[in-house]
Motif scaffolding. Structure first.
Motif, PDB file in Angstrom:
ATOM      1  N   ASN A 282      -3.405  27.858  -8.739  1.00 32.15           N
ATOM      2  CA  ASN A 282      -2.108  27.834  -8.061  1.00 32.15           C
ATOM      3  C   ASN A 282      -1.527  26.425  -8.014  1.00 32.15           C
ATOM      4  O   ASN A 282      -0.426  26.224  -7.516  1.00 32.15           O
ATOM      5  N   LYS A 283      -2.260  25.435  -8.512  1.00 35.30           N
ATOM      6  CA  LYS A 283      -1.797  24.053  -8.598  1.00 35.30           C
ATOM      7  C   LYS A 283      -1.419  23.474  -7.236  1.00 35.30           C
ATOM      8  O   LYS A 283      -0.477  22.713  -7.118  1.00 35.30           O
ATOM      9  N   ARG A 284      -2.152  23.846  -6.188  1.00 34.61           N
ATOM     10  CA  ARG A 284      -1.869  23.262  -4.880  1.00 34.61           C
ATOM     11  C   ARG A 284      -2.791  22.061  -4.690  1.00 34.61           C
ATOM     12  O   ARG A 284      -3.820  21.960  -5.336  1.00 34.61           O
ATOM     13  N   ILE A 285      -2.402  21.158  -3.779  1.00 30.77           N
ATOM     14  CA  ILE A 285      -3.291  20.061  -3.418  1.00 30.77           C
ATOM     15  C   ILE A 285      -4.620  20.675  -2.992  1.00 30.77           C
ATOM     16  O   ILE A 285      -4.609  21.674  -2.292  1.00 30.77           O
TER      17      ILE A 285
ATOM     18  N   ASP B  17      -3.025  19.431  -7.466  1.00 31.14           N
ATOM     19  CA  ASP B  17      -1.626  19.505  -7.874  1.00 31.14           C
ATOM     20  C   ASP B  17      -1.257  18.408  -8.871  1.00 31.14           C
ATOM     21  O   ASP B  17      -0.123  17.921  -8.873  1.00 31.14           O
ATOM     22  N   THR B  18      -2.175  18.043  -9.753  1.00 35.95           N
ATOM     23  CA  THR B  18      -1.855  17.012 -10.755  1.00 35.95           C
ATOM     24  C   THR B  18      -0.643  17.360 -11.621  1.00 35.95           C
ATOM     25  O   THR B  18       0.044  16.449 -12.050  1.00 35.95           O
ATOM     26  N   PRO B  19      -0.323  18.649 -11.895  1.00 32.90           N
ATOM     27  CA  PRO B  19       0.870  18.922 -12.709  1.00 32.90           C
ATOM     28  C   PRO B  19       2.162  18.486 -12.044  1.00 32.90           C
ATOM     29  O   PRO B  19       3.169  18.322 -12.709  1.00 32.90           O
TER      30      PRO B  19
ATOM     31  N   MET C  82      -4.009  30.896   6.196  1.00 36.42           N
ATOM     32  CA  MET C  82      -4.118  29.700   7.032  1.00 36.42           C
ATOM     33  C   MET C  82      -5.280  28.827   6.567  1.00 36.42           C
ATOM     34  O   MET C  82      -5.196  27.596   6.625  1.00 36.42           O
ATOM     35  N   LEU C  83      -6.358  29.459   6.091  1.00 34.93           N
ATOM     36  CA  LEU C  83      -7.486  28.686   5.559  1.00 34.93           C
ATOM     37  C   LEU C  83      -7.027  27.854   4.366  1.00 34.93           C
ATOM     38  O   LEU C  83      -7.335  26.659   4.266  1.00 34.93           O
ATOM     39  N   GLN C  84      -6.264  28.498   3.465  1.00 37.36           N
ATOM     40  CA  GLN C  84      -5.777  27.761   2.291  1.00 37.36           C
ATOM     41  C   GLN C  84      -4.859  26.618   2.699  1.00 37.36           C
ATOM     42  O   GLN C  84      -4.894  25.541   2.116  1.00 37.36           O
ATOM     43  N   MET C  85      -4.046  26.869   3.736  1.00 40.63           N
ATOM     44  CA  MET C  85      -3.148  25.819   4.221  1.00 40.63           C
ATOM     45  C   MET C  85      -3.945  24.639   4.745  1.00 40.63           C
ATOM     46  O   MET C  85      -3.616  23.479   4.475  1.00 40.63           O
ATOM     47  N   SER C  86      -5.010  24.933   5.507  1.00 40.37           N
ATOM     48  CA  SER C  86      -5.767  23.806   6.078  1.00 40.37           C
ATOM     49  C   SER C  86      -6.480  23.025   4.984  1.00 40.37           C
ATOM     50  O   SER C  86      -6.610  21.819   5.089  1.00 40.37           O
ATOM     51  N   ILE C  87      -6.926  23.725   3.911  1.00 44.27           N
ATOM     52  CA  ILE C  87      -7.525  22.989   2.791  1.00 44.27           C
ATOM     53  C   ILE C  87      -6.492  22.055   2.177  1.00 44.27           C
ATOM     54  O   ILE C  87      -6.759  20.900   1.887  1.00 44.27           O
ATOM     55  N   ARG C  88      -5.253  22.575   2.039  1.00 49.03           N
ATOM     56  CA  ARG C  88      -4.201  21.792   1.418  1.00 49.03           C
ATOM     57  C   ARG C  88      -3.901  20.529   2.198  1.00 49.03           C
ATOM     58  O   ARG C  88      -3.597  19.486   1.630  1.00 49.03           O
ATOM     59  N   TRP C  89      -3.966  20.596   3.545  1.00 45.30           N
ATOM     60  CA  TRP C  89      -3.619  19.430   4.350  1.00 45.30           C
ATOM     61  C   TRP C  89      -4.825  18.577   4.686  1.00 45.30           C
ATOM     62  O   TRP C  89      -4.718  17.627   5.443  1.00 45.30           O
ATOM     63  N   THR C  90      -6.018  18.948   4.191  1.00 44.18           N
ATOM     64  CA  THR C  90      -7.217  18.181   4.511  1.00 44.18           C
ATOM     65  C   THR C  90      -7.598  17.233   3.391  1.00 44.18           C
ATOM     66  O   THR C  90      -8.021  16.108   3.630  1.00 44.18           O
ATOM     67  N   LEU C  91      -7.445  17.696   2.136  1.00 50.18           N
ATOM     68  CA  LEU C  91      -7.993  16.942   1.012  1.00 50.18           C
ATOM     69  C   LEU C  91      -6.910  16.139   0.295  1.00 50.18           C
ATOM     70  O   LEU C  91      -5.777  16.595   0.180  1.00 50.18           O
ATOM     71  N   PRO C  92      -7.264  14.946  -0.208  1.00 54.00           N
ATOM     72  CA  PRO C  92      -6.331  14.209  -1.064  1.00 54.00           C
ATOM     73  C   PRO C  92      -6.361  14.774  -2.479  1.00 54.00           C
ATOM     74  O   PRO C  92      -7.277  15.515  -2.827  1.00 54.00           O
ATOM     75  N   ARG C  93      -5.369  14.407  -3.292  1.00 58.75           N
ATOM     76  CA  ARG C  93      -5.294  14.923  -4.649  1.00 58.75           C
ATOM     77  C   ARG C  93      -6.412  14.350  -5.520  1.00 58.75           C
ATOM     78  O   ARG C  93      -6.735  13.171  -5.433  1.00 58.75           O
TER      79      ARG C  93
END
Lengths: 166, 364
Positions: free
Chosen positions: B220-223, B226-228, B316-327
């Motif tokens: 899904n190319k999310r953080i 999200d390199t693309p 919500m789990l996916q959202m928290s992963i997105r806001w936790t990790l750097p690219r």
């Protein structure tokens, strides 16, 4: 109903195929080819081969064509250079038409056993279980040989690129 | 032959799924993304958009976004392939939507003499269908990047093609163990076999769940994948040259894919609409005081509600992963896919096979 769907997609797929050959942009050709792959998947569904249809999209439309596009983009191929040769395109199309016309008499000569009138098709024909059973019993040897061939091709491709890198 | 009740039933199901995904989840996820990130980063988040003084904890921001983007100039850069440039956003939205066709969102219910199975299409090759459709999502991105006539876009598209292709392979392999366990590719059958809580995917296939979710987020190319569209390197990657409604379509596609991934996870690992220790028929019996039709209808509503609750939790789990990790860096993404997740999923397939042969894993 099925016949209607078949003719609809048959016309669309032939149109895509012709456009693929005559298109001047490589990307347009590739996209037309994807269209052809889709139509083929529809034909598989009409023939009750759902597994093959899913694999057709997964492997050809989803993977191989992405690699085609990837290569076209990587080499940044834009439009074909030079003037359009309508003459040549017309000749190509005429050649295809003649070839198809020649095929028609052969089509009526060949009958594939088990396809006439839809009789003799078992209930699990085309299902995952049915195809899997056939692959792992009657066609085990060809299946294994094909997989070893593919593996050899894979290793060969990797070896070739590594050779060039050195 | 298709009868009228069947036709009506299918149309209602499709309308429900479209309403749930585009009508409900797409705007709500935009809101969750803002608010949850705000909570995680100790901010307040969007709270200015108001109608007659009501802000409804920032919910109107999604509405304001939509109105703003509809009226924005639709810009096609010079030298772009106009037709493909227009087509690309559509190609990226459609796969995310039609993947939902095989995901069951409820059990089988008998309403007024009409048997209803809450799934649009019960395909024998359900899992393969989802992967086939997911593999098509690559085209939207690739064509968008190519058609924009912009180097940043092209670079983003190239990265996306390589990344999505790599993780598709790994994602397919992470599920094989599960398919061996349930002995079916049909998502409906897989959900039915999870009626027993001890046969839930998450209990026997926890490593597969972690691997699958990682691959799905990368797909899904999310953080952090999200390199693309890495804004610090590629402006906005493949959708740099998109504005207005076309831009929001890429956005919607991303949100819809979150929903699809979560729905697939719920179906494969968390038992779909099933409630632990409660069978569908048991639930209908328990609700028997409502009469046969009332009990079936109530059980149906409960099943759908359970499915939506599980779906929301996973989103919500996916959202928290997105806001936790750097690219991740691009080479790290590729290394993770090919050198770690792929071998790990192969090992997991071997372990599941051994488990089934030795009887450690129950036969379901």
């Amino acid at each position: 109903m099925e016949l209607l769907i078949f003719y609809m997609f048959a016309i669309v797929s032939v149109a895509f195929a012709i456009f693929m050959i005559v298109a001047r942009k490589p990307v347009s050709s590739a996209i037309s080819l994807i269209g052809v792959m889709f139509c083929l998947a529809v034909f598989y569904v009409l023939l009750n081969a759902h597994l093959i249809a899913a694999l057709q999209i997964l492997v050809y439309a989803g993977a191989i064509m992405v690699l085609f596009l990837f290569v076209i983009m990587l080499l940044n191929l834009r439009e074909k250079q030079g003037a359009i040769s309508y003459h040549r395109t017309a000749l190509q199309l005429a050649g295809v038409a003649v070839f198809c016309a020649l095929l028609v008499p052969f089509m009526s000569m060949v009958t594939i056993p088990g396809t006439s009138g839809g009789a003799g098709v078992s209930a699990d024909f085309g299902t995952t279980a049915g195809v899997g059973k056939l692959l792992y019993t009657d066609f085990l040897l060809p299946f294994e040989i094909a997989s070893i061939l593919l593996l050899a091709a894979l290793v060969g491709a990797v070896a070739l690129t590594k050779l060039k890198m050195k | 032959m298709i009868t009228l009740p069947d036709l009506v039933e299918t149309v209602v199901k499709i309308a429900f799924i479209l309403g749930l995904t585009i009508g409900f989840y797409a705007p709500i996820i935009g809101w969750i993304e803002r608010k949850q990130s705000a909570v995680m980063q100790d901010r307040i988040g969007g709270n200015r958009a108001a109608i007659l003084g009501f802000t409804v904890i920032g919910l109107f921001h999604s509405l304001a976004d939509a109105i703003k983007l509809i009226f924005k100039e639709d810009f096609v850069p010079r030298g772009a392939e106009t037709a493909l440039h227009r087509l690309a956003p559509v190609i990226s939205v459609v796969p995310a939507l039609i993947a939902f066709a095989v995901i069951p969102f409820g059990g089988t219910y008998n309403l007024w003499g009409h048997e209803t199975r809450l799934v649009i299409a019960d395909l024998d090759v359900g899992v393969l269908y989802v992967f086939a459709i997911a593999s098509l999502a690559t085209y939207g991105v690739v064509i968008a990047g190519w058609a924009s006539n912009n180097n940043w876009s092209l670079l983003g598209a190239l990265r996306a093609a390589a990344q999505m292709f790599s993780y598709e392979v790994a994602m397919g392999l992470t599920i094989i163990g599960l398919v061996m366990f349930y002995q079916s590719l049909s998502l409906v059958e897989i959900v039915d076999k999870q009626e027993n809580f001890y046969h839930w995917g998450i209990i026997w296939h926890f490593p597969a769940f972690i691997l699958f979710l990682t691959c799905a987020i990368a797909e899904n190319k999310r953080i952090p994948f999200d390199t693309p569209e890495a804004e610090s390197e590629l402006v906005a990657g493949y959708f740099t040259e998109y504005s207005g409604m076309k831009f929001i379509m890429f956005w919607t596609a991303e949100f819809l894919e979150i929903v699809t991934i979560s729905a697939l996870c719920v179906t494969l690992f968390f038992g779909g609409h099933q409630i632990p220790f409660v069978t569908v028929s048991g639930l209908i019996d328990f609700l028997g005081f409502l009469g046969p039709n009332g009990a079936n209808a109530a059980a149906m509503l409960i099943g759908v509600a359970v499915f939506i609750i599980k779906l929301t939790l996973l989103i919500m789990l996916q959202m928290s992963i997105r806001w936790t990790l750097p690219r991740f860096r691009y080479d790290q993404v590729m290394k993770l896919g090919w050198k770690m997740i792929l071998p790990a999923s192969l090992i997991w397939i071997f372990l599941v096979g051994a488990g089934i042969l030795t009887g450690v894993m129950p036969a379901v």
